[in-house]
Design a protein around this motif. Structure first.
Motif, PDB file in Angstrom:
ATOM      1  N   GLU A 198      -4.826  -2.004  -7.366  1.00 12.24           N
ATOM      2  CA  GLU A 198      -5.031  -1.612  -5.927  1.00 12.24           C
ATOM      3  C   GLU A 198      -3.777  -2.304  -5.265  1.00 12.24           C
ATOM      4  OE1 GLU A 198      -8.920  -2.625  -3.640  1.00 12.24           O
ATOM      5  OE2 GLU A 198      -7.794  -4.504  -3.552  1.00 12.24           O
ATOM      6  N   MET A 199      -3.147  -1.432  -4.285  1.00 13.35           N
ATOM      7  CA  MET A 199      -2.106  -1.953  -3.648  1.00 13.35           C
ATOM      8  C   MET A 199      -2.143  -1.585  -2.067  1.00 13.35           C
ATOM      9  SD  MET A 199       0.979  -0.852  -6.085  1.00 13.35           S
ATOM     10  CE  MET A 199       2.401  -1.315  -5.086  1.00 13.35           C
ATOM     11  N   SER A 200      -1.496  -2.355  -1.254  1.00 11.04           N
ATOM     12  CA  SER A 200      -1.747  -2.194   0.162  1.00 11.04           C
ATOM     13  C   SER A 200      -0.487  -1.220   0.296  1.00 11.04           C
ATOM     14  CB  SER A 200      -1.386  -3.475   1.058  1.00 11.04           C
ATOM     15  OG  SER A 200      -0.279  -3.968   0.954  1.00 11.04           O
ATOM     16  N   CYS A 201      -0.573  -0.358   1.264  1.00  9.98           N
ATOM     17  CA  CYS A 201       0.376   0.705   1.671  1.00  9.98           C
ATOM     18  C   CYS A 201       1.987   0.074   2.063  1.00  9.98           C
ATOM     19  CB  CYS A 201       0.206   1.653   3.062  1.00  9.98           C
ATOM     20  SG  CYS A 201      -1.497   2.504   2.603  1.00  9.98           S
ATOM     21  N   ILE A 202       1.761  -1.093   2.634  1.00  3.09           N
ATOM     22  CA  ILE A 202       3.228  -1.540   2.858  1.00  3.09           C
ATOM     23  C   ILE A 202       3.859  -2.394   1.603  1.00  3.09           C
ATOM     24  CG2 ILE A 202       2.685  -2.344   5.205  1.00  3.09           C
ATOM     25  CD1 ILE A 202       2.162  -5.191   4.378  1.00  3.09           C
ATOM     26  N   ALA A 203       2.908  -2.326   0.453  1.00  5.79           N
ATOM     27  CA  ALA A 203       3.731  -3.046  -0.616  1.00  5.79           C
ATOM     28  C   ALA A 203       4.691  -1.917  -1.471  1.00  5.79           C
ATOM     29  CB  ALA A 203       2.629  -3.286  -1.693  1.00  5.79           C
ATOM     30  N   PHE A 204       4.656  -0.389  -0.970  1.00  2.58           N
ATOM     31  CA  PHE A 204       5.228   0.281  -1.534  1.00  2.58           C
ATOM     32  C   PHE A 204       6.702   0.439  -0.984  1.00  2.58           C
ATOM     33  CE2 PHE A 204       0.963   1.532  -2.222  1.00  2.58           C
ATOM     34  CZ  PHE A 204       0.871   2.073  -3.629  1.00  2.58           C
ATOM     35  N   ASP A 205       7.846   0.468  -1.728  1.00  3.14           N
ATOM     36  CA  ASP A 205       9.006   0.483  -1.301  1.00  3.14           C
ATOM     37  C   ASP A 205       9.544   2.400  -1.162  1.00  3.14           C
ATOM     38  OD1 ASP A 205      11.767   0.152  -0.443  1.00  3.14           O
ATOM     39  OD2 ASP A 205      12.333  -0.347  -2.631  1.00  3.14           O
ATOM     40  N   LEU A 206       9.145   2.787  -0.345  1.00  2.68           N
ATOM     41  CA  LEU A 206       9.351   4.300  -0.284  1.00  2.68           C
ATOM     42  C   LEU A 206      10.559   4.537   0.632  1.00  2.68           C
ATOM     43  CD1 LEU A 206       5.792   5.466   0.160  1.00  2.68           C
ATOM     44  CD2 LEU A 206       7.234   5.285  -2.049  1.00  2.68           C
ATOM     45  N   PRO A 207      11.223   5.680   0.283  1.00  2.57           N
ATOM     46  CA  PRO A 207      12.562   6.146   0.917  1.00  2.57           C
ATOM     47  C   PRO A 207      12.399   6.789   2.291  1.00  2.57           C
ATOM     48  CG  PRO A 207      12.194   7.438  -0.889  1.00  2.57           C
ATOM     49  CD  PRO A 207      11.230   6.453  -0.951  1.00  2.57           C
ATOM     50  N   THR A 255      10.245   7.097   6.335  1.00  2.00           N
ATOM     51  CA  THR A 255       9.383   6.325   7.716  1.00  2.00           C
ATOM     52  C   THR A 255       8.198   5.816   7.407  1.00  2.00           C
ATOM     53  OG1 THR A 255       8.902   8.282   8.962  1.00  2.00           O
ATOM     54  CG2 THR A 255      11.279   7.526   9.315  1.00  2.00           C
ATOM     55  N   LYS A 256       7.600   5.065   8.251  1.00  2.00           N
ATOM     56  CA  LYS A 256       6.128   4.579   8.201  1.00  2.00           C
ATOM     57  C   LYS A 256       5.446   5.786   8.681  1.00  2.00           C
ATOM     58  CE  LYS A 256       2.833   1.360  10.147  1.00  2.00           C
ATOM     59  NZ  LYS A 256       2.677   0.271  11.057  1.00  2.00           N
ATOM     60  N   SER A 257       5.563   6.576   9.520  1.00  7.65           N
ATOM     61  CA  SER A 257       4.670   7.537   9.799  1.00  7.65           C
ATOM     62  C   SER A 257       4.664   8.788   8.809  1.00  7.65           C
ATOM     63  CB  SER A 257       5.371   8.332  10.862  1.00  7.65           C
ATOM     64  OG  SER A 257       6.402   9.060  11.049  1.00  7.65           O
ATOM     65  N   THR A 258       5.788   9.072   8.086  1.00  6.80           N
ATOM     66  CA  THR A 258       5.749   9.793   7.023  1.00  6.80           C
ATOM     67  C   THR A 258       5.196   9.350   5.608  1.00  6.80           C
ATOM     68  OG1 THR A 258       7.868  10.884   7.722  1.00  6.80           O
ATOM     69  CG2 THR A 258       7.538  11.307   5.291  1.00  6.80           C
ATOM     70  N   THR A 259       5.245   7.969   5.386  1.00 11.58           N
ATOM     71  CA  THR A 259       4.462   7.274   4.473  1.00 11.58           C
ATOM     72  C   THR A 259       3.001   7.512   4.589  1.00 11.58           C
ATOM     73  OG1 THR A 259       6.182   5.664   4.211  1.00 11.58           O
ATOM     74  CG2 THR A 259       3.916   5.139   3.284  1.00 11.58           C
ATOM     75  N   THR A 260       2.473   7.138   5.730  1.00 10.83           N
ATOM     76  CA  THR A 260       0.922   7.626   6.402  1.00 10.83           C
ATOM     77  C   THR A 260       0.896   9.129   5.845  1.00 10.83           C
ATOM     78  OG1 THR A 260       1.236   5.892   8.038  1.00 10.83           O
ATOM     79  CG2 THR A 260      -0.693   7.602   8.258  1.00 10.83           C
TER      80      THR A 260
END
Length: 108
Positions: free
Chosen positions: A37-46, A48-53
């Motif tokens: 299980e991981m929280s959304c903020i734990a991911f290092d994604l290239p 923005t926050k809205s796009t991550t959502t």
């Protein structure tokens, strides 16, 4: 829990669509790499926050991940058992192919 399809409602085309995006594939690979299980903020994604959502929502609505709230965090888990029961070998094949591709191609 946040809204997600029940196993009988998970459709192959939705799963394939969700897994076809490089960012969503990064999320799935991270969850498959031994993280229960991981929280959304734990991911290092290239992105923005809205796009991550957006990417998490696509994965959840396709039935690839499950999400629930813990305090102010959204926790994500891979629905490996559901996907394996519905589409045997699919997730493992995609993850193996993604790992091989990562070795061959530079990350964008």
């Amino acid at each position: 829990m946040l809204p997600e399809p029940a196993p009988p409602e998970i459709r192959l085309e939705a799963v394939l669509h969700a897994l076809a995006d490089p960012v969503r594939l990064l999320i799935v690979r991270a969850l498959a790499d031994g993280h229960q299980e991981m929280s959304c903020i734990a991911f290092d994604l290239p992105v923005t926050k809205s796009t991550t959502t957006h990417h998490f929502r696509v994965l959840r609505e396709a039935g690839v991940i499950r999400q629930h709230r813990r305090g102010t965090s959204r926790m994500s888990t891979l629905r490996r058992d559901d996907l394996a029961a519905l589409f045997p070998g699919l997730l493992d094949s995609v993850l193996t192919g993604a790992a091989r591709q990562a070795l061959r191609l530079p990350r964008h």
